[in-house]
Scaffold this motif. Structure first.
Motif, PDB file in Angstrom:
ATOM      1  N   GLN A 137       0.766  -1.235  -0.119  1.00 62.22           N
ATOM      2  CA  GLN A 137      -0.009   0.056   0.131  1.00 62.22           C
ATOM      3  C   GLN A 137       0.773   1.314   0.004  1.00 62.22           C
ATOM      4  O   GLN A 137       2.027   1.199   0.527  1.00 62.22           O
ATOM      5  CB  GLN A 137      -0.889   0.020   1.247  1.00 62.22           C
ATOM      6  CG  GLN A 137      -2.080  -0.945   1.267  1.00 62.22           C
ATOM      7  CD  GLN A 137      -2.996  -0.838   2.423  1.00 62.22           C
ATOM      8  OE1 GLN A 137      -3.475   0.247   2.371  1.00 62.22           O
ATOM      9  NE2 GLN A 137      -3.472  -1.949   2.838  1.00 62.22           N
ATOM     10  N   MET A 138       0.360   2.266  -0.681  1.00 63.02           N
ATOM     11  CA  MET A 138       1.105   3.586  -0.591  1.00 63.02           C
ATOM     12  C   MET A 138       0.252   4.673  -0.870  1.00 63.02           C
ATOM     13  O   MET A 138      -0.919   4.687  -1.416  1.00 63.02           O
ATOM     14  CB  MET A 138       2.145   3.662  -1.756  1.00 63.02           C
ATOM     15  CG  MET A 138       1.600   3.752  -3.242  1.00 63.02           C
ATOM     16  SD  MET A 138       2.999   4.192  -4.412  1.00 63.02           S
ATOM     17  CE  MET A 138       4.140   3.151  -3.926  1.00 63.02           C
ATOM     18  N   ASP A 139       0.755   5.966  -0.466  1.00 64.45           N
ATOM     19  CA  ASP A 139      -0.015   7.094  -0.670  1.00 64.45           C
ATOM     20  C   ASP A 139       0.557   7.710  -1.842  1.00 64.45           C
ATOM     21  O   ASP A 139       1.931   7.912  -1.871  1.00 64.45           O
ATOM     22  CB  ASP A 139      -0.041   8.074   0.537  1.00 64.45           C
ATOM     23  CG  ASP A 139      -0.882   7.672   1.709  1.00 64.45           C
ATOM     24  OD1 ASP A 139      -2.081   6.707   1.129  1.00 64.45           O
ATOM     25  OD2 ASP A 139      -1.020   8.048   2.760  1.00 64.45           O
ATOM     26  N   VAL A 140       0.153   8.447  -2.866  1.00 65.00           N
ATOM     27  CA  VAL A 140       0.428   9.489  -3.803  1.00 65.00           C
ATOM     28  C   VAL A 140      -0.080  10.727  -3.603  1.00 65.00           C
ATOM     29  O   VAL A 140      -1.152  10.907  -3.407  1.00 65.00           O
ATOM     30  CB  VAL A 140      -0.031   8.834  -5.221  1.00 65.00           C
ATOM     31  CG1 VAL A 140       0.539   9.622  -6.435  1.00 65.00           C
ATOM     32  CG2 VAL A 140       0.283   7.569  -5.538  1.00 65.00           C
ATOM     33  N   SER A 141       0.882  11.724  -3.572  1.00 67.33           N
ATOM     34  CA  SER A 141       0.281  13.141  -3.481  1.00 67.33           C
ATOM     35  C   SER A 141       1.046  13.560  -4.621  1.00 67.33           C
ATOM     36  O   SER A 141       1.969  13.569  -5.092  1.00 67.33           O
ATOM     37  CB  SER A 141       0.972  13.638  -2.142  1.00 67.33           C
ATOM     38  OG  SER A 141       2.374  13.671  -2.053  1.00 67.33           O
TER      39      SER A 141
END
Length: 389
Positions: free
Chosen positions: A136-140
Motif C-alpha cells: 500500500q502507498m499514498d500518492v500526493s
C-alpha cells in the motif's frame, strides 16, 4: 452537414448528444466539440451555459473514442451469432487495448478540456506497507490552476507493471480524484493505492498476488496525457506460478491481431473454439426473431419479415442502412412484432404461434394440419401486408 457549415463559419461549435462514441470525420474542421451525452430536458440550458461561458466544462471521457468502428478489437465478433459471442480481447478492453497497442485514437480515455489550464508538480510517493501479503502507498501531487478561469480537474493515477511476467495491460487506472480550483490556486491532492493496485489473479494458485519488481506510478489528466512518472520497487511478493506464466501466450501477440488469431485464442481457452449453433430451446415473447429459424414455422416468418425489410429499402443504395435495419429486425423480440403490426397481430395470435413453434401442436401434424395451417396463414398474411417492420 458539419463540413458544409464549417466551410462557411470556421468558428462552428459541434454539440454531441449521444450515448456512445461516434465517428467524426470532420474533427479537424471545427475548433470546438462539446460532448453533452444524454442530458435530458434540462440539457439544453446546461449546454447554453457552457457555450456562453456561464459555466466551465469539467467532464472526462469514461471511454476511449476510436477513430473508426473497425479500430475496436471486438468489431469482428460482436454481436456474435446464435447467442454466442467470442470475447477475445480479455483484459484489453477500452483504453487498456488502445494504450497497450499504441493505436491512434480520436480522444483518449479520461480526456476532457475546460476553459482553464492546470499544471502538475511535486509528485511524492509514500510506502505504507510492503510485505508478502500487502502493498500500500499514498500518492500526493500538487495541482495548480494556471489559467484565468475557475475550473475542475480530475487527477488520474495509472500503475504500470514494468516487469510483468503475465498477460496484462500496459497500465491501468487505479485511483482518481476530482478537484476544484480558482485561478492561480494550488492544492495538494492525496490518493491511496491499496494492494489491488498492484495485484493480478494467478490462475495457478487461484488467488491475487503481487509480483516483486519495478512499477511505474503515472499521474496525468488522461490515459494518454501523463504528466508525472515515478518508478518504485516492490521488494516483497510472490512470483507468478507456472500456469499463470503460460497464460502469457506468445501466439496471442501482437495484440493488434487478437481478433484474427484463432490459434492464440484457442490456446488461451485451452480447448477448441466452440462453433455457434442456433438454439433449439423454448421460444418465448422475448426470443429474438433470428433465433426462431430452427422451427419450420419460425423460418417462414423470419423469411417473410426480412423480405419486407429488403423491399422497404429496395430503392435506396445504402448498404449501411440495410445492415442497420436488418440487425434491428433480427434482434427484435417476438413481442415487438405485435407492437409494430399496427393491430394486425395480437398477443393471442402470438401465443398460438409460440405453441406451434414449441411443438405443443406437434401431434396435430400427424392427425390434422388444419390448426397449424390456419395459424401459419394468419401470420403469413400479417407478414405480407405489414409495411412497418
Amino acid at each position: 452537414l458539419v463540413e458544409q457549415v464549417s466551410e462557411v463559419n470556421k468558428k462552428t461549435i459541434v454539440v454531441l448528444m449521444n450515448g456512445a462514441p461516434v465517428a467524426m470525420p470532420w474533427v479537424e474542421d471545427v475548433p470546438t466539440i462539446l460532448e453533452a451525452w444524454l442530458g435530458g430536458q434540462a440539457g439544453g440550458a446546461a449546454v447554453a451555459d457552457l457555450i456562453f461561458g456561464e459555466q466551465t466544462p469539467s467532464g472526462k471521457l469514461a471511454q476511449t473514442f476510436p477513430i473508426e468502428l473497425t479500430d475496436l478489437p471486438s468489431t469482428k465478433h460482436f454481436p456474435g451469432r446464435h447467442q454466442q459471442v467470442e470475447y477475445r480481447e480479455g483484459m484489453h478492453v477500452g483504453y487498456r487495448y488502445f494504450d497497450s497497442t499504441e493505436k491512434p485514437v480520436l480522444f483518449p480515455f479520461g480526456h476532457g478540456l475546460t476553459y482553464t489550464t492546470f499544471e502538475f508538480s511535486a509528485l511524492k510517493l509514500d510506502f505504507l506497507v510492503d510485505s508478502l501479503d500487502d502493498t500500500q502507498m499514498d500518492v500526493s501531487v500538487t495541482v495548480t490552476n494556471s489559467g484565468i478561469r475557475h475550473g475542475h480537474e480530475v487527477v488520474q493515477v495509472y500503475v504500470k507493471d514494468c516487469e510483468r511476467s503475465v498477460f496484462r495491460p500496459i497500465h491501468e487506472l487505479k485511483a482518481f480524484r476530482k478537484i476544484y480550483l480558482a485561478p492561480q490556486e494550488s492544492t495538494t491532492v492525496k490518493l491511496h493505492l491499496g494492494r489491488d493496485a498492484f495485484t493480478f489473479w494467478d490462475v495457478g494458485v487461484r488467488k491475487w498476488i503481487v509480483e516483486p519488481g519495478r512499477f511505474e506510478i503515472q499521474v496525468g489528466s488522461s490515459s494518454r496525457d501523463i504528466k508525472l512518472i515515478e518508478t518504485i520497487a516492490v521488494a516483497k511478493g510472490f512470483h507468478a506460478s507456472r500456469d499463470a506464466r503460460s497464460a502469457h501466450l506468445p501466439a496471442y501477440y501482437p495484440i493488434q491481431d487478437i481478433a484474427d488469431d484463432d490459434e492464440g485464442f484457442t490456446n488461451a481457452l485451452g480447448y477448441p473454439i466452440p462453433r455457434p449453433a442456433m438454439s433449439n430451446g423454448y421460444f418465448t415473447y422475448n426470443t429474438p426473431l433470428r433465433d426462431i429459424r430452427t422451427s419450420w414455422l419460425g423460418a417462414k416468418i423470419y423469411d417473410r419479415v426480412m423480405q419486407r425489410v429488403y423491399n422497404s429499402l429496395a430503392n435506396r443504395d445504402d448498404p449501411l442502412e440495410y445492415a442497420m435495419q436488418r440487425e434491428f429486425a433480427e434482434s427484435m423480440p417476438l413481442r415487438g412484432l405485435v407492437m409494430f403490426s399496427n393491430g394486425r397481430l395480437n398477443f393471442d395470435l402470438l401465443e398460438l404461434m409460440l405453441s406451434v413453434m414449441n411443438g405443443e401442436y406437434a401431434y396435430m401434424r400427424a392427425i390434422c394440419m388444419a390448426p397449424a395451417v390456419l395459424i401459419s396463414w394468419a401470420i403469413m398474411r400479417w407478414c405480407g401486408v405489414n409495411n412497418r417492420v
